[in-house]
Design an enzyme around this catalytic site. Structure first.
Site, PDB file in Angstrom:
ATOM      1  N   CYS A  59     -39.383  24.151  36.140  1.00  0.00           N
ATOM      2  CA  CYS A  59     -39.094  23.069  35.198  1.00  0.00           C
ATOM      3  C   CYS A  59     -37.829  23.358  34.389  1.00  0.00           C
ATOM      4  O   CYS A  59     -37.898  23.871  33.253  1.00  0.00           O
ATOM      5  CB  CYS A  59     -40.265  22.779  34.267  1.00  0.00           C
ATOM      6  SG  CYS A  59     -39.984  21.208  33.405  1.00  0.00           S
TER       7      CYS A  59
ATOM      8  N   CYS B 255     -38.963  15.587  36.114  1.00  0.00           N
ATOM      9  CA  CYS B 255     -39.010  16.382  34.887  1.00  0.00           C
ATOM     10  C   CYS B 255     -39.103  15.439  33.692  1.00  0.00           C
ATOM     11  O   CYS B 255     -38.122  14.784  33.336  1.00  0.00           O
ATOM     12  CB  CYS B 255     -37.751  17.244  34.792  1.00  0.00           C
ATOM     13  SG  CYS B 255     -37.803  18.330  33.370  1.00  0.00           S
TER      14      CYS B 255
END
Ligand SMILES: Cc1cc2nc3c(=O)[nH]c(=O)nc-3n(C[C@H](O)[C@H](O)[C@H](O)COP(=O)(O)OP(=O)(O)OC[C@H]3O[C@@H](n4cnc5c(N)ncnc54)[C@H](O)[C@@H]3O)c2cc1C
Length: 762
Positions: free
Chosen positions: A193, A372
């Site tokens: 991430c 994301c």
């Protein structure tokens, strides 16, 4: 949180970074005797668990190897660190989420032998497989930064959302921040991430604002990358946010050292290693260096030099061993490593492994989809979705580079649910929606649109139709009637709310009547058949009137100010306020004219009226509990009766601006002996009256709700309680005030016809 309590917490939690901690247990789920599986999945995280949950034709036994006791939904740690979510929401016991029919092997893979199709475990077992899926994720290498582990263990100013232990430190860091630099770092390594290192910066800034200490903080974001985010579309938004909020970004800088004694973080310039600078911090959030887990680093022909599993980036099949597939962070698939990517990969892996089992070509091609949700502040998320080419691959029918509340709600509430209930249970969840939008997806989009707004709109399509159908029935049943209209010896039961809604005349009149009593309105100059037609119009919205009654019908409608039959603009006229003094006349014909209940204006005069002067007459309302009706049908005990004369009984002398109360009991019909109204004269036209506030206050508090327009025109700020409800009382009160103010007389006690005190003594 103090370092002592933190150490205690650490002991209590008994967890370490995901890959370094393996607590073994003899789970009942693990049948130790079984040494071979049709499908063996190594790693029970986001990717591995969703593959294990998938049903494959031709696979009769599935083993899931993972030595960790806990499974974490890591994407929520960002919100845990920010103090928005509880940590407990992010964890489950591994044994509770193992899919039915799957054997959990609570052991860590130690070596792979892909030639012999065997995985050896830390406990010394050798597990064979027909097909192998590797999903070991990445490990966190905090020790790659000098002094970082010591700082994380001992300093309350250093935290990290990336670990299930250190994420507990982040919010206390935010809370305890006093003044200085708030520093956030991005690692010089592959990262899971890529948005997480900066998400916590935005959320910290929001928290500082909320806590009133934003001005005391300098925000600094250090990244070895040359840009804030790989996908340009979202980077533009993030750059702007950083500029607008004064969050300073230092690119091509890598954290190499943390000195927790001096609260200093040291960064090295990626392009110029000699360029090393230290920055003092009051808060330091570190996203640590990451890489493949140890077993992968030593996995020989399975991995690339860095230790990532080499797979075909589209089919996810191993480049060398066709019976081995890879999913998630542990692979060399060149996309941003996220749970969303793992979810998308799971769908392709399932199809390709099925094809492989059935001896068919692998045709399901992963395009690098990743997502994301960038929390750019409280209740706002930029939902980044893109592919291998860094091209946006957006799910929703709006521009996702705009920070949105709906996306925040998806991140906070929906995605965790989808993760636990769908992805980990049947492995079939795929976050990518095809275009064009199906009806369901459009409905979904509509829900999102609603989520964007502050509230919800409910609409009853046939509201008026259905409500009026009910009202018609209520009328015919005589249900809920709360007022009687009396005309020519006949009674018509009705509903105050409808009368008030349909007529300004009734609205004002009814507002002044005691609410808890039955009321009878005696209309002296409206014939019963006209009244019936008017009531039909009020209740039904239409009425049939014969030619012979037409003129009277319209005249009565205008006098009673029936909406729809009369163009009086009630709202507008209500706003009228004159300045300085009370006015005796309300007979002006301008737009703002104030009209008391029942009083007519020239504008209201029927066009075909034969007696124009009559239309100028104020109407009178004679109110009193002791008025007797003429009909026996009216219950005199329980009802307050109101005689409504719609054109007689009062004279208004425009020229002298005088109100003249005539003898309203002249006809004797509605008056009892001794109940005659006093005559009064109010002449205010030329007065320069200044009413002292305390008198005005007393006056206003005693003014009845039904006061005539002369009051409304005054400069009093009138908020009138309803306990004095008759005009007679009002007039008395009014005169009392005038006596006091204008003639300098002492206040006298006013009494209404019913004997109640109108004004208290001053
Ligand atoms: C702070 C933070 C924020 C994030 N935010 C988001 C986000 O907003 N959206 C998003 O999509 N993703 C996000 N992610 C990334 C996401 O959590 C990971 O990309 C995802 O979990 C990867 O799944 P995985 O299965 O590859 O690895 P993991 O979920 O990490 O699972 C790996 C599993 O392998 C096991 N394992 C390791 N070694 C061995 C071994 N030798 N033998 C057996 N088992 C082993 C581990 O115990 C673990 O259970 C975030 C991550 C973090 C830390």
């Amino acid at each position: 949180m103090s370092s002592k309590s933190f150490v205690l917490l650490r002991k209590l939690l008994k967890v370490h970074s995901i890959s370094s901690c393996r607590l073994f247990s003899s789970s009942a789920v693990y049948r130790a005797s079984k040494r071979h599986y049709d499908l063996l999945v190594v790693g029970g995280g986001a990717g591995g668990m969703s593959v294990a949950a998938t049903k494959f034709k031709g696979i009769s036994s599935v083993g899931l190897m993972d030595g960790a006791q806990k499974h974490y939904y890591q994407p929520l740690w960002t919100l845990v660190g920010a103090g928005v979510k509880e940590f407990a929401e992010t964890e489950r016991r591994m044994k509770d989420i193992i899919p039915p029919g799957v054997d959990w092997i609570p052991d860590a893979a130690e070596t792979f032998d892909p030639e012999k199709c065997i995985v050896k475990t830390a406990k010394g077992a050798a597990i064979g497989y027909k097909y192998l899926v590797i999903a070991t994720g990445m490990q966190l290498d905090y020790n790659k930064v000098d002094g970082l582990v010591n700082a994380l263990e001992n300093s309350p100013k250093v935290c990290s959302n990336y670990s299930p232990v250190y994420v507990h430190k982040t919010f206390p860091c935010i809370e305890n921040f006093k003044e200085g630099n708030a520093i956030f770092t991005f690692p010089n390594s592959p990262v899971k991430c890529a948005g997480a290192p900066q998400k916590i910066m935005y959320l910290t800034e929001w928290q500082f604002k909320k806590m009133g200490k934003r001005e005391k903080a300098s925000f600094k974001f250090f990244s070895p990358l040359p840009v804030i985010f790989a996908c340009k579309k979202y980077a533009q938004t993030l750059d702007k946010i950083c500029a607008d909020r004064n969050l300073r970004c230092y690119f091509k800088r890598n954290l190499i050292k943390v000195d927790s004694d001096k609260n200093m973080a040291t960064f090295q310039n990626i392009d110029d290693p000699k360029d090393v600078k230290s920055h003092e911090y009051e808060m330091l959030h570190v996203s640590p260096p990451m890489g493949p887990v140890n077993v992968m680093m030593n996995a020989g022909t399975l991995v690339n030099k860095a230790g990532f599993l080499t797979v075909n980036k589209e089919t996810l099949q191993h480049t060398r061993y066709p019976n081995i597939f890879g999913i998630g962070d542990c692979t060399d698939v060149p996309t941003s490593k996220t749970a969303a990517a793992a979810a998308a990969q799971a769908g392709h892996l399932r199809k390709n492994l099925s094809a492989m089992i059935e001896g068919k070509p692998l045709g399901s091609l992963y395009d690098g989809y990743t997502s994301c949700p960038l929390t750019t502040g409280y209740e706002e998320v930029v939902m980044a979705e893109f592919d291998f080419e860094l091209q946006p691959k957006e799910t929703f029918p709006f521009d996702q580079s705009v920070p949105r509340k709906s996306m925040y709600l998806i991140k906070k509430d929906w995605l965790p649910k989808i993760y636990w209930d769908k992805m980990l249970k049947n492995g079939s969840f795929s976050p990518v929606y095809p275009n064009p939008w199906s009806a369901d997806q459009r409905r979904f989009a509509e829900i999102l649109r609603i989520m964007e707004s502050e509230g919800f709109d409910f609409k009853w399509e046939d509201h008026s139709k259905e409500v009026f159908a009910s009202i018609r029935k209520i009328r015919s049943d005589h249900a809920f009637a709360d007022v009687t209209l009396h005309s020519g010896g006949r009674n018509f039961v009705a509903h105050k709310v409808l009368l008030a809604a349909s007529s300004r005349f009734f609205e004002d009149l009814l507002a002044g009547l005691p609410a808890n009593k039955c009321n009878v309105l005696v209309l002296t100059d409206v014939r019963p058949e006209i009244l019936r037609a008017l009531l039909d119009f009020i209740y039904e919205g239409e009425s049939s009137v014969g030619n012979n009654l037409l003129e009277d019908f319209l005249t009565a409608a205008k006098k009673l100010q029936i909406r729809g039959l009369h163009s009086f603009d009630a709202r507008k006229s209500r706003k009228r306020k004159t300045s300085g003094h009370l006015r005796g006349s309300t007979q002006e014909n301008d737009d703002d004219e104030v009209v008391s209940p029942g009083r007519e204006t020239a504008e209201n005069t029927p066009v075909n009226s034969t007696n124009a002067s009559e239309s100028n007459k104020p109407k009178s309302m004679v109110l009193g509990p002791s008025v007797s009706p003429t009909t026996e049908e009216i219950d005199t005990e329980s009802c307050v009766q109101v005689k409504v004369e719609t054109g007689e009984g009062k004279e208004f002398d425009d020229a002298s601006a005088e109100w003249v109360e005539e003898e309203t009991c002249a006809d004797g019909e509605y008056c009892e002996e001794g109940n005659e109204q006093e005559e009064y004269i109010v002449d205010l036209e030329n007065s320069d009256m200044k009413i002292p506030p305390e008198v005005s206050r007393k006056f206003v508090s005693s003014v009845p709700r039904t006061m005539p327009s002369i009051c409304r025109e005054s400069n009093f700020d009138i908020s009138v309680p309803s306990h004095h409800s008759t005009c007679a009382e009002f007039y008395l009160s009014f005169r009392t005030v005038l006596n006091t103010v204008m003639e300098g007389l002492p206040f006298i006690e006013g009494r209404s016809s019913s004997g109640e005190d109108v004004l208290p003594r001053l």
